[in-house]
Design an enzyme around this catalytic site. Structure first.
Site, mmCIF file in Angstrom:
data_model
loop_
_atom_site.group_PDB
_atom_site.id
_atom_site.type_symbol
_atom_site.label_atom_id
_atom_site.label_comp_id
_atom_site.label_asym_id
_atom_site.label_seq_id
_atom_site.Cartn_x
_atom_site.Cartn_y
_atom_site.Cartn_z
ATOM 1 N N GLU A 138 125.974 43.861 8.672
ATOM 2 C CA GLU A 138 125.017 43.111 7.828
ATOM 3 C C GLU A 138 124.777 43.866 6.519
ATOM 4 O OE1 GLU A 138 122.230 42.845 11.136
ATOM 5 O OE2 GLU A 138 122.254 40.674 10.915
ATOM 6 N N GLU A 197 125.836 42.108 18.775
ATOM 7 C CA GLU A 197 124.461 42.044 19.281
ATOM 8 C C GLU A 197 124.320 41.281 20.593
ATOM 9 O OE1 GLU A 197 125.331 41.692 16.127
ATOM 10 O OE2 GLU A 197 123.876 42.599 14.785
HETATM 11 N N1 3HC Z 1 121.598 52.943 18.105
HETATM 12 C C1 3HC Z 1 121.248 54.093 18.720
HETATM 13 N N2 3HC Z 1 122.145 54.906 19.350
HETATM 14 C C2 3HC Z 1 123.420 54.519 19.336
HETATM 15 C C3 3HC Z 1 123.856 53.349 18.720
HETATM 16 C C4 3HC Z 1 122.881 52.530 18.066
HETATM 17 N N3 3HC Z 1 123.208 51.392 17.411
HETATM 18 N N4 3HC Z 1 125.188 53.217 18.889
HETATM 19 C C5 3HC Z 1 125.568 54.301 19.589
HETATM 20 N N5 3HC Z 1 124.515 55.089 19.868
HETATM 21 C C6 3HC Z 1 124.500 56.376 20.561
HETATM 22 C C7 3HC Z 1 124.989 56.263 21.990
HETATM 23 O O1 3HC Z 1 123.930 55.936 22.876
HETATM 24 C C8 3HC Z 1 125.530 57.663 22.233
HETATM 25 O O2 3HC Z 1 124.415 58.488 22.503
HETATM 26 P P1 3HC Z 1 124.576 59.739 23.513
HETATM 27 O O3 3HC Z 1 125.637 60.610 22.927
HETATM 28 O O4 3HC Z 1 123.219 60.316 23.513
HETATM 29 O O5 3HC Z 1 124.970 59.168 24.833
HETATM 30 C C9 3HC Z 1 126.085 58.065 20.876
HETATM 31 O O6 3HC Z 1 125.458 57.205 19.926
HETATM 32 C C10 3HC Z 1 127.589 57.893 20.754
HETATM 33 O O7 3HC Z 1 127.913 56.579 21.162
HETATM 34 P P2 3HC Z 1 129.179 56.294 22.089
HETATM 35 O O8 3HC Z 1 129.234 57.282 23.192
HETATM 36 O O9 3HC Z 1 129.150 54.846 22.421
HETATM 37 O O10 3HC Z 1 130.349 56.645 21.067
HETATM 38 P P3 3HC Z 1 131.732 55.908 20.865
HETATM 39 O O11 3HC Z 1 132.409 56.623 19.766
HETATM 40 O O12 3HC Z 1 132.448 55.728 22.163
HETATM 41 O O13 3HC Z 1 131.375 54.413 20.342
HETATM 42 C C11 3HC Z 1 130.310 52.778 18.962
HETATM 43 C C12 3HC Z 1 130.740 54.245 19.122
HETATM 44 C C13 3HC Z 1 131.551 51.873 18.985
HETATM 45 C C14 3HC Z 1 129.578 52.613 17.677
HETATM 46 C C15 3HC Z 1 129.412 52.390 20.157
HETATM 47 O O14 3HC Z 1 128.416 53.380 20.326
HETATM 48 C C16 3HC Z 1 128.710 51.081 20.024
HETATM 49 O O15 3HC Z 1 129.286 50.039 20.271
HETATM 50 N N6 3HC Z 1 127.422 51.106 19.640
HETATM 51 C C17 3HC Z 1 126.561 49.947 19.623
HETATM 52 C C18 3HC Z 1 126.867 49.036 18.470
HETATM 53 C C19 3HC Z 1 125.907 47.874 18.463
HETATM 54 O O16 3HC Z 1 125.696 47.209 19.453
HETATM 55 N N7 3HC Z 1 125.315 47.616 17.298
HETATM 56 C C20 3HC Z 1 124.340 46.594 17.159
HETATM 57 C C21 3HC Z 1 122.964 47.169 17.253
HETATM 58 S S1 3HC Z 1 121.709 45.940 17.217
HETATM 59 C C22 3HC Z 1 121.583 45.553 15.561
HETATM 60 O O17 3HC Z 1 122.249 46.117 14.740
HETATM 61 C C23 3HC Z 1 120.567 44.500 15.255
HETATM 62 C C24 3HC Z 1 120.642 44.047 13.849
HETATM 63 O O18 3HC Z 1 121.330 42.831 13.783
HETATM 64 C C25 3HC Z 1 119.276 43.884 13.260
#
Ligand code: 3HC
Length: 725
Positions: free
Chosen positions: A109, A129
């Site tokens: 976004e 999401e």
């Molecule tokens: N917020 C907070 N923490 C997050 C995060 C996020 N969006 N994304 C990842 N983390 C944290 C994980 O919990 C993890 O923490 P830890 O080491 O304490 O366990 C650390 O970051 C590393 O994450 P991964 O182990 O998953 O690392 P990878 O490299 O395997 O993957 C990634 C990275 C592909 C970015 C994966 O973490 C992921 O898919 N994250 C979520 C992405 C997501 O769903 N984003 C949408 C959020 S909601 C949003 O944006 C709403 C908006 O529309 C208003």
């Protein structure tokens, strides 16, 4: 300005670097600082344009999910993000978003509010999401269709799957791909476009479709969501929000999105899915196996047994690029096994999942063998022969003889005692359980069973390997059935009891499918093969307590040769395409067997079917937890969602019980205890938590803080980096 966001200058181009490790989530303070940096660059007459880039391994992974649980209605990540995005779009000087790693959720976004997006060719972008039970909430459902068109925007927002930067470039979401240094490419791109009119995404309308073509797109998307994401609310909300983009102005569309976003954010489904998101990362953390534990190389493996499981496991390794020796006892059996693998790959090629070249390469990696001659060359063996202790011990004695010291000797047993198997070798520290789920090449769960003597290096290696294999590894203790199957026993027992008491086979399955499970318990039995459990029960019959009610349906069906899908007859009957239908013969047999056993017949409601089956899982889960065979309640949830088709939007059985309220669950179990006897004795942990008004989630927190399960050997307090809660 603090370090979360840095602003530097490359001559006439400002470089705004977001630096919020590990994934540059838009935590409180980050949007505000980006906004301030935009102001600073606009106020500097020497600057012509800005590049926004992520520091470290990624662009921006979205809003900070850790903040979601703290939010009350009224507060939401939209609050700080929406004004920032408008501010960027309205910037007097162009802003170029430079993407590497991921631009996910709020990250995409943010990128779409920039005037241009350029990306490393290996980057990925997406609106995932829905996987958290929410929808894009910072204008994503409104800006994305303006850039990629309605069809693709609906797909990306409703399914949550990311797209590669290459695909994004063809869609018009990325303006240029950079093969080399992203920042240098971004700065030179910024110089090219500086001074030219900067396009604002929110003002574009040319890709928003027409009133004649759009309804079909939304109709098809709703049908697909109803099937592929059955029971989930967020995908439908995402479709509604994109539809709003096609009907309303940008501002009104954002308001519609806001309403849907807030409804989703405060739903039970979202809480459950966020629990699963963090849970999937939590299970990798083992108190006494810190992440610095050395891991062993796994570059070449062998699988013993080329049946359904062995063949599937060989495919899992081959798919990860690891060469496999696949051994069986005779040419005919091996030929059959390889034939099945070939057929599996061919069907994936037909469905467009793999290319023919991929299939050929993977098949090349699987070498069928009849002897142990080359086993001295492998780093790990996975035994997948029939479920029988004597046979397994004989195989392990052979492996001990032929494998090099240092090789991991793993068993795919689903129930047998790992220590007894390890006892057949002179190196029990190298022995571990790797319990794959059927079909092994599809199911994500890998239960890693810790024996009394399994070494920490072997455990750490298997946990790490699970990731490489695309699986989610969960460490469990060595009890009968481990975690998943030990709980599945009471679950399927109740399903059978319900039938013996008068419920129809299809009704029981249907009630649990309506609850959200991928399949009903009886259809699952038919798929897995009823004879598998029958054989195990025969092996353990001597351990059964007398005077305790046992289900009889499945054993009797097996005695009649009804093993399930493989014999085209089990709880159901199957046509040659394995399509199930109710079998009146089974109904007649069951009614007769129940009458012979003197079991009174009655009308049974769907609510009772669900409570009996699901609370049987919860009660056994609580025992497992207290006995220390699972590290945390969330580990059990992850097992059930990834191995047993439990609905992710209910967060797993333990989270579901927390959501219902442990007090209520406990009371219902007490009723069943009164009605059905000892098998329903409430688990002491459940009773204690219910009486104290606590939850399994709270138990997890306390458990992590204090000591760890006695049966996960050598439990020790958490060390830095091993457990973080
Ligand atoms: N917020 C907070 N923490 C997050 C995060 C996020 N969006 N994304 C990842 N983390 C944290 C994980 O919990 C993890 O923490 P830890 O080491 O304490 O366990 C650390 O970051 C590393 O994450 P991964 O182990 O998953 O690392 P990878 O490299 O395997 O993957 C990634 C990275 C592909 C970015 C994966 O973490 C992921 O898919 N994250 C979520 C992405 C997501 O769903 N984003 C949408 C959020 S909601 C949003 O944006 C709403 C908006 O529309 C208003």
């Amino acid at each position: 300005m603090n370090d979360l966001v840095r602003i530097t200058a490359d001559n006439d181009v400002a470089v705004i670097t977001i630096d919020n490790p590990p994934v540059n989530a838009l935590s409180p303070g980050v949007p505000e600082r980006i906004s301030a940096a935009i102001d600073q660059m606009n106020g500097d007459s020497a600057i012509k344009a800005a590049v926004v880039i992520g520091g470290g391994r990624t662009f921006v992974a979205g809003a900070d999910i850790k903040e979601f649980g703290k939010m009350t209605s009224g507060a939401s990540p939209r609050r700080s993000l929406l004004p920032l995005l408008l501010h960027i779009e309205d910037s007097g000087k162009p802003v170029v978003m430079a993407i590497h790693g991921n631009a996910f959720g709020g990250g995409l976004e943010l990128a779409m509010a920039g005037h241009y997006r350029i990306a490393s060719s290996t980057a990925q972008v997406g609106q995932p999401e829905v996987k958290l039970g929410i929808i894009p909430g910072a204008g994503g459902t409104q800006r994305l269709p303006r850039l990629v068109g309605v069809l693709k925007a609906v797909e990306m927002c409703a399914e949550g799957k990311p797209v590669s930067a290459r695909e994004a470039a063809t869609l018009g979401l990325i303006d240029r791909l950079i093969e080399g240094d992203l920042l240098a490419g971004a700065v030179s791109f910024a110089r090219e476009i500086a001074g030219k009119p900067a396009p604002k995404t929110r003002e574009r309308t040319e890709k928003l479709g027409t009133a004649t073509e759009n309804p079909a797109i939304f109709g098809a998307a709703r049908d697909a969501a109803g099937k592929k994401q059955r029971g989930m609310k967020a995908p439908l909300a995402a479709i509604d929000a994109v539809e709003a983009a096609t009907r309303l102005s940008f501002e009104e569309g954002c308001q519609a999105e806001a309403k849907l976003f807030t409804e989703c954010l405060f739903s039970d489904q979202s809480k459950a899915l966020i629990h699963i998101f963090f849970g999937e990362r939590e299970v990798a953390k083992i108190p006494d196996v810190p992440k610095e534990t050395p891991v062993l190389p796994v570059n070449r493996v062998a699988v013993v047994g080329s049946g359904t499981m062995g063949g599937g496991i060989a495919m899992v390794f081959a798919n990860a690029g690891i060469p496999v020796l696949l051994k069986d006892v005779d040419e005919a059996t091996l030929e059959l096994g390889i034939g099945k693998i070939r057929k599996n790959y061919a069907s994936s090629v037909q469905r467009g999942r793999f290319t023919q070249a991929f299939m050929d390469e993977r098949l090349q990696l699987i070498t069928p063998v009849l002897t142990y001659d080359d086993f001295s060359t492998v780093d790990m063996v996975v035994e997948a022969v029939f479920e029988g202790m004597e046979l397994k011990r004989a195989v392990f004695a052979d492996l001990d003889r032929v494998c090099r010291r240092g090789a991991i000797l793993a068993s795919n047993t689903s129930t047998l005692n790992i220590d007894e198997i390890a006892g057949a070798t002179s190196r029990p520290e190298a022995v571990i359980g790797t319990h794959f789920f059927s079909p092994a090449n599809v199911m994500r769960l890998l239960e890693i069973v810790r024996g009394k003597k399994s070494s920490k290096e072997v455990i750490a290696t298997c946990m790490q390997l699970s990731k490489k294999l695309g699986k989610i590894g969960v460490l469990v203790g060595n009890c009968r059935g481990f975690v998943g199957n030990r709980m599945f026993g009471p679950y399927r027992r109740e399903a059978q009891f319900l039938i013996e008491e008068g419920a129809d086979v299809e009704r029981v399955d249907q009630a649990l499918v309506e609850f959200g499970n991928a399949m009903g318990p009886l259809a699952t039995g038919d798929l897995a093969g009823l004879d598998v459990g029958w054989r195990i029960r025969k092996e353990y019959r001597h351990l059964e307590k007398t005077g305790i009610r046992q289900p009889f349906g499945e054993d009797r069906l097996c005695e009649l040769g009804r093993y399930g899908q493989k014999t085209l007859k089990g709880w159901y009957r199957y046509d040659e395409n394995r399509r199930a239908s109710a079998d009146p013969e089974v109904t007649t047999l069951l009614r007769k067997w129940s009458a012979d056993a003197g079991i009174p017949q009655r009308q049974i409601s769907d609510a009772e079917i669900v409570d009996r089956c699901v609370y049987a899982l919860v009660n056994e889960g609580a025992r497992i937890l207290e006995e220390g065979y699972a590290l945390r309640a969330v580990d059990i949830d992850i097992i059930y969602i990834n191995g047993y088709g439990f609905p992710a939007y209910r967060g797993g059985p333990m989270w579901h019980a927390d959501t219902v309220g442990l007090q209520r669950v406990y009371e219902r179990i007490c009723e069943f205890h009164q009605q059905h006897g000892e098998l329903w004795a409430p688990a002491p942990l459940l009773q204690r938590l219910a009486e104290a008004g606590k939850t399994f989630a709270e138990f997890d927190k306390a458990q992590v803080m204090a000591a760890y399960g006695p049966n996960l050997q050598e439990a020790a307090p958490a060390t830095e980096g091993s457990l973080r809660i």
